[in-house]
Design a protein around this motif. Sequence first.
Motif, mmCIF file in Angstrom:
data_model
loop_
_atom_site.group_PDB
_atom_site.id
_atom_site.type_symbol
_atom_site.label_atom_id
_atom_site.label_comp_id
_atom_site.label_asym_id
_atom_site.label_seq_id
_atom_site.Cartn_x
_atom_site.Cartn_y
_atom_site.Cartn_z
ATOM 1 N N ASP A 109 0.830 -1.210 0.000
ATOM 2 C CA ASP A 109 0.000 0.000 0.000
ATOM 3 C C ASP A 109 0.864 1.260 0.000
ATOM 4 O OD1 ASP A 109 -2.283 -1.510 -0.029
ATOM 5 O OD2 ASP A 109 -2.665 -1.362 2.122
ATOM 6 N N GLU A 110 1.918 1.242 0.783
ATOM 7 C CA GLU A 110 2.809 2.403 0.818
ATOM 8 C C GLU A 110 3.506 2.594 -0.525
ATOM 9 O OE1 GLU A 110 6.818 4.000 3.175
ATOM 10 O OE2 GLU A 110 5.810 2.156 3.831
ATOM 11 N N ALA A 111 3.919 1.489 -1.140
ATOM 12 C CA ALA A 111 4.588 1.583 -2.444
ATOM 13 C C ALA A 111 3.653 2.164 -3.494
ATOM 14 C CB ALA A 111 5.089 0.206 -2.873
ATOM 15 N N LEU A 112 2.397 1.782 -3.461
ATOM 16 C CA LEU A 112 1.461 2.248 -4.479
ATOM 17 C C LEU A 112 1.226 3.755 -4.390
ATOM 18 C CD1 LEU A 112 -1.209 -0.623 -4.497
ATOM 19 C CD2 LEU A 112 0.768 -0.310 -6.004
ATOM 20 N N THR A 113 1.358 4.314 -3.174
ATOM 21 C CA THR A 113 1.179 5.766 -3.046
ATOM 22 C C THR A 113 2.300 6.543 -3.719
ATOM 23 O OG1 THR A 113 2.372 5.903 -0.933
ATOM 24 C CG2 THR A 113 0.002 5.420 -0.839
ATOM 25 N N LYS A 114 3.419 5.883 -3.997
ATOM 26 C CA LYS A 114 4.556 6.548 -4.632
ATOM 27 C C LYS A 114 4.439 6.569 -6.157
ATOM 28 C CE LYS A 114 7.643 5.118 -0.864
ATOM 29 N NZ LYS A 114 8.854 4.343 -0.518
ATOM 30 N N LEU A 115 3.421 5.911 -6.682
ATOM 31 C CA LEU A 115 3.243 5.816 -8.123
ATOM 32 C C LEU A 115 2.064 6.706 -8.537
ATOM 33 C CD1 LEU A 115 3.606 1.945 -8.452
ATOM 34 C CD2 LEU A 115 5.384 3.652 -8.876
ATOM 35 N N ASP A 116 2.301 7.575 -9.493
ATOM 36 C CA ASP A 116 1.255 8.502 -9.936
ATOM 37 C C ASP A 116 0.304 7.879 -10.948
ATOM 38 O OD1 ASP A 116 2.305 10.510 -8.354
ATOM 39 O OD2 ASP A 116 3.647 11.232 -9.931
ATOM 40 N N ASP A 117 0.768 6.856 -11.659
ATOM 41 C CA ASP A 117 0.001 6.286 -12.755
ATOM 42 C C ASP A 117 -0.854 5.129 -12.256
ATOM 43 O OD1 ASP A 117 -0.333 6.058 -15.819
ATOM 44 O OD2 ASP A 117 0.179 4.021 -15.199
ATOM 45 N N GLU A 118 -2.171 5.189 -12.466
ATOM 46 C CA GLU A 118 -3.081 4.161 -11.962
ATOM 47 C C GLU A 118 -2.825 2.811 -12.640
ATOM 48 O OE1 GLU A 118 -5.771 1.870 -10.091
ATOM 49 O OE2 GLU A 118 -5.010 3.838 -9.494
ATOM 50 N N VAL A 119 -2.532 2.838 -13.929
ATOM 51 C CA VAL A 119 -2.235 1.581 -14.625
ATOM 52 C C VAL A 119 -0.995 0.929 -14.025
ATOM 53 C CG1 VAL A 119 -1.534 0.563 -16.827
ATOM 54 C CG2 VAL A 119 -3.363 2.264 -16.770
ATOM 55 N N MET A 120 0.041 1.705 -13.795
ATOM 56 C CA MET A 120 1.260 1.164 -13.201
ATOM 57 C C MET A 120 0.983 0.605 -11.804
ATOM 58 S SD MET A 120 4.968 3.033 -12.702
ATOM 59 C CE MET A 120 5.207 3.227 -14.494
ATOM 60 N N ARG A 121 0.122 1.257 -11.043
ATOM 61 C CA ARG A 121 -0.226 0.742 -9.713
ATOM 62 C C ARG A 121 -0.873 -0.637 -9.812
ATOM 63 N NH1 ARG A 121 -1.324 6.367 -8.306
ATOM 64 N NH2 ARG A 121 -3.485 6.180 -9.033
ATOM 65 N N ARG A 122 -1.755 -0.800 -10.780
ATOM 66 C CA ARG A 122 -2.388 -2.106 -10.947
ATOM 67 C C ARG A 122 -1.369 -3.176 -11.329
ATOM 68 N NH1 ARG A 122 -6.505 0.865 -13.723
ATOM 69 N NH2 ARG A 122 -5.864 -0.009 -15.735
ATOM 70 N N ARG A 123 -0.441 -2.828 -12.209
ATOM 71 C CA ARG A 123 0.576 -3.799 -12.614
ATOM 72 C C ARG A 123 1.407 -4.243 -11.409
ATOM 73 N NH1 ARG A 123 -2.665 -3.204 -16.258
ATOM 74 N NH2 ARG A 123 -2.142 -2.437 -18.344
ATOM 75 N N VAL A 124 1.810 -3.275 -10.600
ATOM 76 C CA VAL A 124 2.621 -3.590 -9.418
ATOM 77 C C VAL A 124 1.828 -4.463 -8.448
ATOM 78 C CG1 VAL A 124 3.730 -2.601 -7.373
ATOM 79 C CG2 VAL A 124 4.069 -1.541 -9.620
ATOM 80 N N ARG A 125 0.574 -4.122 -8.222
ATOM 81 C CA ARG A 125 -0.249 -4.903 -7.289
ATOM 82 C C ARG A 125 -0.348 -6.355 -7.745
ATOM 83 N NH1 ARG A 125 -4.703 -1.559 -6.313
ATOM 84 N NH2 ARG A 125 -5.599 -2.245 -8.297
#
Length: 378
Positions: free
Chosen positions: A247-263
């Motif tokens: 969750d903390e890592a995802l807050t560091k990413l501005d791009d929603e698509v990139m957040r989904r890929r990381v998750r």
Amino acid sequence: MTDASAAFVAAFAGEPAGRWAAPGRVNLIGEHTDYNDGFVLPFALGQRVVAAAARSPEPGWTVCSDFAPEPVTFTSTEIGAVQGWAAYVAGVVWALHDAGFEVPPARIAITSDVPVGAGVSSSAALESAVLTALVDLGGLDLPVAARPALAQRAENVYVGAPTGIMDQSASIRCEQGRALFLDCRTLEVEQIPFDLAAAGLAILIINSNAPHQHVDGEYGARRRSCEEAARILGVPALRDVHPGELDEALTKLDDEVMRRRVRHVVTEDQRVLDTVEQLRAGRIREIGPLMTASHASMRDDFEITVPEVDVAVRAALAAGAYGARMTGGGFGGCVLALIDADRAEATTAAVERAYAEHGFTAPTTWSATPGPGATRLP
């Protein structure tokens, strides 16, 4: 499958020195984690590529196959220009040369019953069968543990497909009745018991018959997105993001698509570890929910499924499967369903009905038993 020895005799008017086989694979769980330095859990199929081969009295390499009308010949000076299916063979020769090996000139006849375009790694099976044959024919000092990386280099650099090392590792290093737990960073392996029959279970493979192609923009785009996310997060690879830190890592990413890929990647790595834990304890049925969760993640976060595979998963689960998921790089290919051994026909019928309702091309199915990796045949 055409007998490879007979194909060799027909093509080259002589007997081969031997036959070498390498299997296709399915990945039980762990999709798009390999090039993120993560964990995968494939097993080898019974379907194989067989290479009947012998040293050639002439320089260069001639290869023929049961899925192409004309043989292909190339020499060391022409090796960079081979196209089509034979590029996978030329890529292996090139990778061996590039690693400093003296590759024996050879004639090779290829036969295969590994479905092409189904996401079960027919290309890695071809590479692995040819590599195993050439290593034996040339007496090359290439340990088995080092072979997957060389075959992967052939596919990545020569063919131009940005795949991870899982496919070649599975085709070369799998064992009968086991799944291959592979750490894609260290390349350490553990053979995990996966005796479906003893548990009264089966893995039903459902070939969606939707087109499947890796050498395209979508696969490469997913990989680039993951690598860019790792750079932004300041980690060597997404494998280094702990689930508790997600969750903390995802807050560091501005791009929603990139957040989904990381998750997807972070949670998928954990699902592999959880699956291995269940299998070590002999609780095969309990991996079903992990398989289904993996599919949902591929569908919603990594966005690599297509309607055919989503329908197959839903239909298999409705028919009583313990879990179901797409396997392979995505955008087509196969679905795995963990079922009671006596439910194969009923599950197949349920998927066929669902396909007919959606107007899809009928699927093909078979039950898979974990088989051995690349070997010389008797």
